[in-house]
Design a protein around this motif. Sequence first.
Motif, short mmCIF file in Angstrom:
data_model
loop_
_atom_site.label_atom_id
_atom_site.label_comp_id
_atom_site.label_asym_id
_atom_site.label_seq_id
_atom_site.Cartn_x
_atom_site.Cartn_y
_atom_site.Cartn_z
N ASN A 356 -42.14 -66.74 116.12
CA ASN A 356 -42.04 -66.04 114.84
C ASN A 356 -43.23 -65.12 114.61
O ASN A 356 -43.12 -64.08 113.96
N PHE A 357 -44.38 -65.50 115.14
CA PHE A 357 -45.56 -64.65 115.04
C PHE A 357 -45.34 -63.34 115.80
O PHE A 357 -45.63 -62.25 115.29
N LEU A 358 -44.80 -63.44 117.02
CA LEU A 358 -44.52 -62.25 117.80
C LEU A 358 -43.46 -61.40 117.12
O LEU A 358 -43.54 -60.16 117.12
N SER A 359 -42.46 -62.05 116.56
CA SER A 359 -41.40 -61.30 115.87
C SER A 359 -41.96 -60.55 114.66
O SER A 359 -41.58 -59.41 114.41
N LEU A 360 -42.85 -61.20 113.93
CA LEU A 360 -43.42 -60.56 112.74
C LEU A 360 -44.24 -59.33 113.12
O LEU A 360 -44.12 -58.27 112.49
N ILE A 439 -38.47 -52.12 110.84
CA ILE A 439 -39.53 -52.52 109.91
C ILE A 439 -38.93 -53.25 108.71
O ILE A 439 -39.40 -54.34 108.33
N VAL A 440 -37.89 -52.68 108.12
CA VAL A 440 -37.31 -53.28 106.93
C VAL A 440 -36.52 -54.54 107.28
O VAL A 440 -36.79 -55.64 106.77
N GLY A 441 -35.53 -54.38 108.15
CA GLY A 441 -34.66 -55.51 108.49
C GLY A 441 -35.37 -56.59 109.27
O GLY A 441 -35.20 -57.79 109.00
N GLY A 442 -36.18 -56.19 110.25
CA GLY A 442 -36.87 -57.16 111.08
C GLY A 442 -37.90 -57.97 110.32
O GLY A 442 -38.00 -59.18 110.50
N THR A 443 -38.66 -57.29 109.46
CA THR A 443 -39.66 -58.01 108.68
C THR A 443 -39.00 -58.99 107.72
O THR A 443 -39.41 -60.15 107.59
N TYR A 444 -37.95 -58.54 107.04
CA TYR A 444 -37.21 -59.41 106.12
C TYR A 444 -36.65 -60.63 106.86
O TYR A 444 -36.80 -61.78 106.41
N ALA A 445 -36.05 -60.37 108.02
CA ALA A 445 -35.45 -61.46 108.78
C ALA A 445 -36.50 -62.45 109.27
O ALA A 445 -36.31 -63.67 109.20
N THR A 446 -37.61 -61.94 109.76
CA THR A 446 -38.64 -62.81 110.30
C THR A 446 -39.28 -63.66 109.21
O THR A 446 -39.58 -64.84 109.42
N VAL A 447 -39.47 -63.08 108.04
CA VAL A 447 -40.03 -63.84 106.92
C VAL A 447 -39.09 -64.99 106.56
O VAL A 447 -39.54 -66.11 106.28
N LEU A 448 -37.78 -64.74 106.57
CA LEU A 448 -36.82 -65.80 106.28
C LEU A 448 -36.91 -66.92 107.32
O LEU A 448 -36.87 -68.11 106.98
N VAL A 449 -37.02 -66.54 108.59
CA VAL A 449 -37.11 -67.53 109.67
C VAL A 449 -38.40 -68.35 109.53
O VAL A 449 -38.39 -69.57 109.70
N ILE A 450 -39.50 -67.68 109.22
CA ILE A 450 -40.77 -68.39 109.06
C ILE A 450 -40.69 -69.35 107.88
O ILE A 450 -41.16 -70.50 107.96
N LYS A 451 -40.09 -68.90 106.78
CA LYS A 451 -39.95 -69.77 105.61
C LYS A 451 -39.13 -71.01 105.95
O LYS A 451 -39.48 -72.14 105.56
N ALA A 452 -38.05 -70.80 106.70
CA ALA A 452 -37.21 -71.93 107.08
C ALA A 452 -37.99 -72.91 107.96
O ALA A 452 -37.84 -74.13 107.83
N SER A 453 -38.84 -72.38 108.85
CA SER A 453 -39.64 -73.24 109.72
C SER A 453 -40.60 -74.10 108.90
O SER A 453 -40.77 -75.30 109.17
N TYR A 454 -41.21 -73.50 107.90
CA TYR A 454 -42.11 -74.27 107.04
C TYR A 454 -41.34 -75.30 106.22
O TYR A 454 -41.78 -76.45 106.07
N ASP A 455 -40.18 -74.90 105.68
CA ASP A 455 -39.39 -75.82 104.86
C ASP A 455 -38.94 -77.04 105.65
O ASP A 455 -38.83 -78.15 105.11
N GLU A 456 -38.67 -76.82 106.94
CA GLU A 456 -38.19 -77.91 107.78
C GLU A 456 -39.32 -78.70 108.42
O GLU A 456 -39.08 -79.64 109.20
N GLY A 457 -40.55 -78.32 108.11
CA GLY A 457 -41.71 -79.05 108.63
C GLY A 457 -41.97 -78.85 110.10
O GLY A 457 -42.61 -79.69 110.75
N ARG A 458 -41.50 -77.73 110.67
CA ARG A 458 -41.68 -77.48 112.10
C ARG A 458 -42.95 -76.70 112.41
O ARG A 458 -43.22 -76.36 113.55
N VAL A 459 -43.77 -76.41 111.39
CA VAL A 459 -44.99 -75.65 111.57
C VAL A 459 -46.16 -76.48 111.06
O VAL A 459 -46.09 -77.06 109.98
N SER A 460 -47.21 -76.56 111.86
CA SER A 460 -48.38 -77.32 111.47
C SER A 460 -49.18 -76.58 110.40
O SER A 460 -48.91 -75.42 110.10
N GLY A 461 -50.17 -77.24 109.85
CA GLY A 461 -50.96 -76.65 108.78
C GLY A 461 -51.97 -75.63 109.27
O GLY A 461 -52.09 -75.34 110.46
N VAL A 462 -52.75 -75.11 108.33
CA VAL A 462 -53.76 -74.11 108.63
C VAL A 462 -54.89 -74.75 109.42
O VAL A 462 -55.34 -75.86 109.12
#
Length: 469
Positions: A356-360, A439-462
């Motif tokens: 998701n970092f690379l996608s962003l 820029i518009v579609g890709g950024t929007y899509a990637t932000v949604l994917v990142i949010k879902a990853s955080y919501d599902e607990g698949r991403v570690s903390g800072v």
Amino acid sequence: MNKSKKCTDLFNQETGDVDFCGVSWQGAAILITKFQIGLGALSLPSTFHVLGFFPGILCFIILALITTVAGYMCGNARQYYPHMHSIGDAAELLFGKGARELVGAIYYVYLALVAGAGMLATSVALNTLSDHGACSMIFVAVTSASALVLGTGFRSLEKVSWLSWIGVAGIIVAIWITAIACLTQSRPAAAPLTGPINLDIRAFPNASFSEAMAAISSQLFTLGASGTFFSVSAEMRSPELFTRSLICGQSFIVITNIAISSIMYAKVGQYLASPALGSAGPLIKKVSYGIALPGLVVTAVLWSHVAAKYWFVRILRGTPHLQSNTVVHWSVWVGSMVVTVIFGFVIVGVVPFFDNFLSLVGALVNPVFTNIVPGFMLLYFLAKRPTRAVDGVQHVDTERSASVRKWLLEAFKAYRNGWKEVMVLILACFMILTGALIIVGGTYATVLVIKASYDEGRVSGVFSCADSS
């Protein structure tokens, strides 16, 4: 042509203590290859599963053609305007000084982000090899220190190009080992140990809009280094040979990526790991990461070096300190490297995920350098038809960007000059429009994917110490 004129208006080969014009065309080709292959190649196979095999390859080929055109424009623009060192200089030519500052700042952030991604990928490799023998952030810190020492010690890209040979060889061998290992296995390493398996190989997409746009952004990241080619051309002994370097490097990258990604997806399907080096099981994963490790370190070194070089040239351009071993020279150079490496380290700590970092990055900033600015450069050249610089003396356009609207209108009138100009005009518009869409579609899509990853607990903390392997 006089040797000293090759880098006129930026670097001078006959004066100063440091020769910034020593890159051969072969060295430029390997730099292009190293810029374009590495982090993105490790995430490319998984995009075929999202986009479908045939649309995935088609999309990749289209993006490859666009980035090749962009690379041609960026690398050869200095044949007409030798003062250029970065895409920020091109933005100034097109739209004025304000655009130079904006695009230049975005460019630096992009370079530093990719350097950070290189540090993150290296920490994944060290975690894998050591069975998470230490906190992940310690591994990132070790990589950051290595990038700082090596990147600072080699002030010219000529020296870094030698490291790039090692980096390219390591990553290519590693991903081929993984691909061949996948071919020899009776079932994917990540599949259930018993019972039937479904690779779920998709000839055509079965994904949502956000998933597809995130995959396209990842593909663009794989080939998104076109903006750095200004810097490569600026340090070549014979910049007129840049096209030769581009063709060699880009062709190798595209063919290799398609071949390896196709093999791995066809054999592993939905059980692909990301990064892809983990797709053949724990043993091959360790072997592959061990071989790829030097290449991943070189990725962090190369991108940190070019990012620091942007500010170094930006600050010292036109002064005797640019190529002299003065206190100011070293202070600016070391300071630029330190700031860049620290920025990359912080980014890795705050954003501890890979795909998701690379996608962003691919969605948010890559299109500026692969589509939008090069597309407008095509329009500018259609309108102005500049002549090549002679003996390093650049073409002078007295009107230049005084009226952006005027040269844009002139560019769109180029259809009167024949079918070739029409094709270039269509290509330029296509590049700009697709860049804006990503820029518009890709950024929007990637932000949604990142949010879902955080919501599902698949991403570690800072600044997490969690195992990233």
